[in-house]
Design a protein around this motif. Structure first.
Motif, PDB file in Angstrom:
ATOM      1  N   UNK A 143      28.876  22.646 -26.064  1.00 53.82           N
ATOM      2  CA  UNK A 143      29.615  21.403 -26.184  1.00 53.82           C
ATOM      3  C   UNK A 143      30.703  21.585 -27.243  1.00 53.82           C
ATOM      4  N   UNK A 144      31.965  21.313 -26.920  1.00 55.32           N
ATOM      5  CA  UNK A 144      33.048  21.574 -27.876  1.00 55.32           C
ATOM      6  C   UNK A 144      32.888  20.832 -29.203  1.00 55.32           C
ATOM      7  N   UNK A 145      32.435  19.590 -29.156  1.00 53.06           N
ATOM      8  CA  UNK A 145      32.281  18.832 -30.405  1.00 53.06           C
ATOM      9  C   UNK A 145      31.183  19.443 -31.267  1.00 53.06           C
ATOM     10  N   UNK A 146      30.077  19.822 -30.648  1.00 49.95           N
ATOM     11  CA  UNK A 146      28.982  20.444 -31.403  1.00 49.95           C
ATOM     12  C   UNK A 146      29.410  21.784 -31.974  1.00 49.95           C
ATOM     13  N   UNK A 147      30.176  22.558 -31.190  1.00 50.99           N
ATOM     14  CA  UNK A 147      30.652  23.860 -31.673  1.00 50.99           C
ATOM     15  C   UNK A 147      31.547  23.686 -32.893  1.00 50.99           C
ATOM     16  N   UNK A 148      32.442  22.713 -32.873  1.00 52.59           N
ATOM     17  CA  UNK A 148      33.326  22.503 -34.010  1.00 52.59           C
ATOM     18  C   UNK A 148      32.538  22.121 -35.255  1.00 52.59           C
ATOM     19  N   UNK A 149      31.564  21.223 -35.101  1.00 51.85           N
ATOM     20  CA  UNK A 149      30.728  20.813 -36.234  1.00 51.85           C
ATOM     21  C   UNK A 149      29.936  22.002 -36.766  1.00 51.85           C
ATOM     22  N   UNK A 198      24.292  14.619 -29.841  1.00 54.45           N
ATOM     23  CA  UNK A 198      23.756  15.952 -29.556  1.00 54.45           C
ATOM     24  C   UNK A 198      23.373  16.131 -28.087  1.00 54.45           C
ATOM     25  N   UNK A 199      23.473  15.053 -27.297  1.00 56.61           N
ATOM     26  CA  UNK A 199      23.065  15.129 -25.898  1.00 56.61           C
ATOM     27  C   UNK A 199      23.773  16.196 -25.084  1.00 56.61           C
ATOM     28  N   UNK A 200      25.099  16.311 -25.173  1.00 56.82           N
ATOM     29  CA  UNK A 200      25.761  17.361 -24.388  1.00 56.82           C
ATOM     30  C   UNK A 200      25.276  18.774 -24.741  1.00 56.82           C
ATOM     31  N   UNK A 201      25.028  19.042 -26.031  1.00 58.43           N
ATOM     32  CA  UNK A 201      24.571  20.376 -26.408  1.00 58.43           C
ATOM     33  C   UNK A 201      23.117  20.604 -26.017  1.00 58.43           C
ATOM     34  N   UNK A 202      22.272  19.583 -26.141  1.00 58.53           N
ATOM     35  CA  UNK A 202      20.882  19.772 -25.715  1.00 58.53           C
ATOM     36  C   UNK A 202      20.814  19.983 -24.206  1.00 58.53           C
ATOM     37  N   UNK A 203      21.722  19.356 -23.460  1.00 56.46           N
ATOM     38  CA  UNK A 203      21.755  19.572 -22.010  1.00 56.46           C
ATOM     39  C   UNK A 203      22.151  21.009 -21.675  1.00 56.46           C
TER      40      UNK A 203
END
Length: 198
Positions: A144-150, A10-15
């Protein structure tokens, strides 16, 4: 934890969220947001509260922070929110880097739920409220692309859930060729075309 559980960093999205919050000027704190009851200051207060709750849910540190319903009172920011929010966002990301956070049972918002589900809910909150904050304050939003997909997959799976209306508004139809973010926003019950009043 199942083989299909996304142990997402979750670090990229929290950033991303921390940068958005840093870009909010004091003059924008009373502006409207896509959340009808929330001005920007209330959205930021909600973000502080949910971040602390899901940090502690990931740590399995259950107590007042994980027992309190988000609907118990209108959230608001405290005087130190500019320092507090990025700090707790970083702590949340660190808590969910532990694979144990995604296993067993935990609690958030006064609801007991599997760790993997709590992680998905946390991801959804971070992505969708990031869009809320960016749209309300006129900032560019690149989650963050990974967080968006999830987030999208979690919301899509919840469409047929009979309890969905307790959490999300009615789905806003969005074309299948629309950007993934717009489709996720529509699934959350928001209009991707929402703009603050001029």
């Amino acid at each position: 934890m199942t083989d299909t559980t996304p142990t997402l960093d979750l670090g990229p999205q929290t950033a991303v969220l921390a940068r958005l919050a840093e870009g909010v000027t004091d003059e924008r704190l009373t502006d409207p947001t896509p959340c009808p009851e929330y001005a920007v200051r209330h959205l930021l207060g909600h973000l502080v509260g949910l971040t602390v709750a899901f940090r502690d849910a990931g740590r399995k540190d259950l107590g007042v922070t994980t027992d309190t319903s988000p609907d118990s009172a209108l959230p608001d920011i405290g005087p130190g929110w500019r320092e507090e929010l990025p700090k707790v966002l970083a702590e949340l990301a660190e808590a969910w880097r532990d694979p144990a956070a995604w296993t067993g049972m935990t609690r958030a918002g006064g609801v007991d739920l599997p760790g993997e589900v709590a992680g998905l809910v946390a991801t959804d909150e971070l992505v969708i409220h990031g869009w809320d904050l960016a749209r309300a304050t006129g900032q560019v939003y690149t989650p963050d692309p990974a967080a968006l997909q999830v987030c999208h997959d979690f919301l899509a799976a919840a469409v047929g859930d009979p309890g969905r209306g307790d959490i999300f508004g009615p789905v806003v139809p969005v074309g299948p060729d629309a950007p993934l973010l717009d489709r996720a926003v529509g699934l959350s019950g928001r209009d991707p075309g929402w703009q603050p009043r001029s």
